[in-house]
Design a protein around this motif. Structure first.
Motif, PDB file in Angstrom:
ATOM      1  N   GLY A  19      47.663  44.677  44.924  1.00 26.93           N
ATOM      2  CA  GLY A  19      46.747  44.307  43.857  1.00 26.93           C
ATOM      3  C   GLY A  19      45.825  45.399  43.360  1.00 26.93           C
ATOM      4  N   GLN A  20      46.068  46.655  43.719  1.00 25.43           N
ATOM      5  CA  GLN A  20      45.158  47.707  43.257  1.00 25.43           C
ATOM      6  C   GLN A  20      45.172  47.846  41.738  1.00 25.43           C
ATOM      7  N   THR A  21      46.309  47.641  41.100  1.00 26.27           N
ATOM      8  CA  THR A  21      46.375  47.702  39.637  1.00 26.27           C
ATOM      9  C   THR A  21      45.536  46.584  39.022  1.00 26.27           C
ATOM     10  N   THR A  22      45.633  45.400  39.584  1.00 28.81           N
ATOM     11  CA  THR A  22      44.814  44.281  39.130  1.00 28.81           C
ATOM     12  C   THR A  22      43.335  44.588  39.317  1.00 28.81           C
ATOM     13  N   GLN A  23      42.988  45.141  40.466  1.00 26.57           N
ATOM     14  CA  GLN A  23      41.581  45.445  40.751  1.00 26.57           C
ATOM     15  C   GLN A  23      41.033  46.527  39.817  1.00 26.57           C
ATOM     16  N   ILE A  24      41.858  47.523  39.504  1.00 26.88           N
ATOM     17  CA  ILE A  24      41.429  48.550  38.541  1.00 26.88           C
ATOM     18  C   ILE A  24      41.124  47.898  37.196  1.00 26.88           C
ATOM     19  N   GLY A  25      41.990  46.992  36.758  1.00 27.60           N
ATOM     20  CA  GLY A  25      41.773  46.286  35.498  1.00 27.60           C
ATOM     21  C   GLY A  25      40.499  45.456  35.520  1.00 27.60           C
ATOM     22  N   LEU A  26      40.260  44.742  36.601  1.00 26.97           N
ATOM     23  CA  LEU A  26      39.044  43.939  36.726  1.00 26.97           C
ATOM     24  C   LEU A  26      37.798  44.822  36.758  1.00 26.97           C
ATOM     25  N   LEU A  27      37.884  45.947  37.464  1.00 27.79           N
ATOM     26  CA  LEU A  27      36.750  46.871  37.520  1.00 27.79           C
ATOM     27  C   LEU A  27      36.468  47.453  36.137  1.00 27.79           C
ATOM     28  N   ALA A  28      37.509  47.821  35.414  1.00 33.29           N
ATOM     29  CA  ALA A  28      37.331  48.358  34.054  1.00 33.29           C
ATOM     30  C   ALA A  28      36.649  47.323  33.167  1.00 33.29           C
ATOM     31  N   GLN A  29      37.086  46.085  33.259  1.00 32.97           N
ATOM     32  CA  GLN A  29      36.471  45.016  32.462  1.00 32.97           C
ATOM     33  C   GLN A  29      35.001  44.840  32.834  1.00 32.97           C
ATOM     34  N   PHE A  30      34.703  44.838  34.129  1.00 28.30           N
ATOM     35  CA  PHE A  30      33.327  44.698  34.597  1.00 28.30           C
ATOM     36  C   PHE A  30      32.447  45.831  34.081  1.00 28.30           C
ATOM     37  N   LEU A  31      32.952  47.066  34.187  1.00 23.67           N
ATOM     38  CA  LEU A  31      32.170  48.211  33.740  1.00 23.67           C
ATOM     39  C   LEU A  31      31.921  48.168  32.234  1.00 23.67           C
ATOM     40  N   LYS A  32      32.921  47.740  31.475  1.00 17.92           N
ATOM     41  CA  LYS A  32      32.739  47.601  30.024  1.00 17.92           C
ATOM     42  C   LYS A  32      31.666  46.571  29.717  1.00 17.92           C
ATOM     43  N   GLU A  33      31.697  45.458  30.444  1.00 18.37           N
ATOM     44  CA  GLU A  33      30.685  44.416  30.249  1.00 18.37           C
ATOM     45  C   GLU A  33      29.282  44.916  30.585  1.00 18.37           C
ATOM     46  N   LYS A  34      29.196  45.887  31.486  1.00 18.85           N
ATOM     47  CA  LYS A  34      27.905  46.462  31.878  1.00 18.85           C
ATOM     48  C   LYS A  34      27.498  47.624  30.988  1.00 18.85           C
ATOM     49  N   GLY A  35      28.305  47.919  29.973  1.00 11.35           N
ATOM     50  CA  GLY A  35      27.929  48.932  28.997  1.00 11.35           C
ATOM     51  C   GLY A  35      28.600  50.279  29.130  1.00 11.35           C
ATOM     52  N   CYS A  36      29.544  50.406  30.030  1.00 12.49           N
ATOM     53  CA  CYS A  36      30.245  51.677  30.178  1.00 12.49           C
ATOM     54  C   CYS A  36      31.283  51.801  29.066  1.00 12.49           C
ATOM     55  N   GLN A  37      31.069  52.723  28.147  1.00 11.31           N
ATOM     56  CA  GLN A  37      31.980  52.915  27.026  1.00 11.31           C
ATOM     57  C   GLN A  37      32.899  54.112  27.221  1.00 11.31           C
ATOM     58  N   LYS A  38      32.515  55.024  28.077  1.00 14.13           N
ATOM     59  CA  LYS A  38      33.306  56.236  28.305  1.00 14.13           C
ATOM     60  C   LYS A  38      34.072  56.082  29.613  1.00 14.13           C
ATOM     61  N   MET A  39      35.334  55.657  29.482  1.00 16.55           N
ATOM     62  CA  MET A  39      36.128  55.369  30.662  1.00 16.55           C
ATOM     63  C   MET A  39      37.588  55.773  30.415  1.00 16.55           C
ATOM     64  N   VAL A  40      38.205  56.302  31.452  1.00 20.12           N
ATOM     65  CA  VAL A  40      39.620  56.667  31.410  1.00 20.12           C
ATOM     66  C   VAL A  40      40.291  56.014  32.610  1.00 20.12           C
ATOM     67  N   ILE A  41      41.459  55.429  32.373  1.00 26.84           N
ATOM     68  CA  ILE A  41      42.235  54.840  33.467  1.00 26.84           C
ATOM     69  C   ILE A  41      43.517  55.657  33.610  1.00 26.84           C
ATOM     70  N   THR A  42      43.815  56.033  34.843  1.00 27.47           N
ATOM     71  CA  THR A  42      45.018  56.801  35.128  1.00 27.47           C
ATOM     72  C   THR A  42      45.693  56.203  36.354  1.00 27.47           C
ATOM     73  N   LYS A  43      46.880  56.670  36.658  1.00 29.32           N
ATOM     74  CA  LYS A  43      47.588  56.178  37.832  1.00 29.32           C
ATOM     75  C   LYS A  43      48.494  57.252  38.399  1.00 29.32           C
ATOM     76  N   GLU A  44      48.894  57.034  39.630  1.00 27.48           N
ATOM     77  CA  GLU A  44      49.825  57.926  40.302  1.00 27.48           C
ATOM     78  C   GLU A  44      51.013  57.125  40.809  1.00 27.48           C
ATOM     79  N   PRO A  45      52.216  57.595  40.597  1.00 25.35           N
ATOM     80  CA  PRO A  45      52.524  58.758  39.781  1.00 25.35           C
ATOM     81  C   PRO A  45      52.226  58.462  38.317  1.00 25.35           C
ATOM     82  N   THR A  46      51.989  59.519  37.555  1.00 31.98           N
ATOM     83  CA  THR A  46      51.668  59.352  36.146  1.00 31.98           C
ATOM     84  C   THR A  46      52.876  58.826  35.386  1.00 31.98           C
ATOM     85  N   ASP A  47      52.587  58.271  34.222  1.00 28.29           N
ATOM     86  CA  ASP A  47      53.687  57.821  33.366  1.00 28.29           C
ATOM     87  C   ASP A  47      53.661  58.549  32.022  1.00 28.29           C
TER      88      ASP A  47
END
Length: 130
Positions: A19-47
């Motif tokens: 569930g790490q991909t799910t958790q990254i998505g939930l964390l991104a949503q939470f941070l956006k709701e808290k006002g974080c506008q400058k965010m990058v999501i990446t993964k390994e291996p890259t696509d």
């Protein structure tokens, strides 16, 4: 959450399917709701680069590849993503970087078959998550 005003690197690691991909998505949503506008999501291996795509092909086809070769590919993909493409440029722009996996996964998975000192060595230029 003062850290949102400067570059910050958060990575999630875990077993395949945990569930790490799910958790990254939930964390991104939470941070956006808290006002974080400058965010990058990446993964390994890259696509988004050839080495990451090669790793994905090897893993999906369950091809037999020497463990050292696979870890060197992961390290090369990680290094290129860090230096040239995503991680360091985003941190220098004071963005939050969320990563689905990081080099610690190489230590966990690679450490089963390979020398830990060698794994640390091939990842020695890699940025630690905050």
């Amino acid at each position: 959450m003062n850290f949102l005003k400067k570059g910050f690197y958060i990575a999630m690691c875990g077993l395949d399917g945990c569930g790490q991909t799910t958790q990254i998505g939930l964390l991104a949503q939470f941070l956006k709701e808290k006002g974080c506008q400058k965010m990058v999501i990446t993964k390994e291996p890259t696509d988004h680069q050839p080495i990451g795509n090669l790793i994905r092909e090897i893993l999906q086809l369950k091809q037999v590849v020497d463990a050292r070769v696979l870890q060197l590919l992961f390290a090369a993909d990680r290094y290129a993503n860090q230096k040239e493409i995503v991680l360091l440029p985003a941190l220098l722009r004071n963005e939050v970087v969320l990563s689905d996996r990081c080099f610690l996964c190489s230590l966990a998975y690679g450490g089963l078959d390979l020398d830990m000192e060698w794994l640390w060595q091939i990842n020695s230029q890699i940025q630690f998550p905050d």
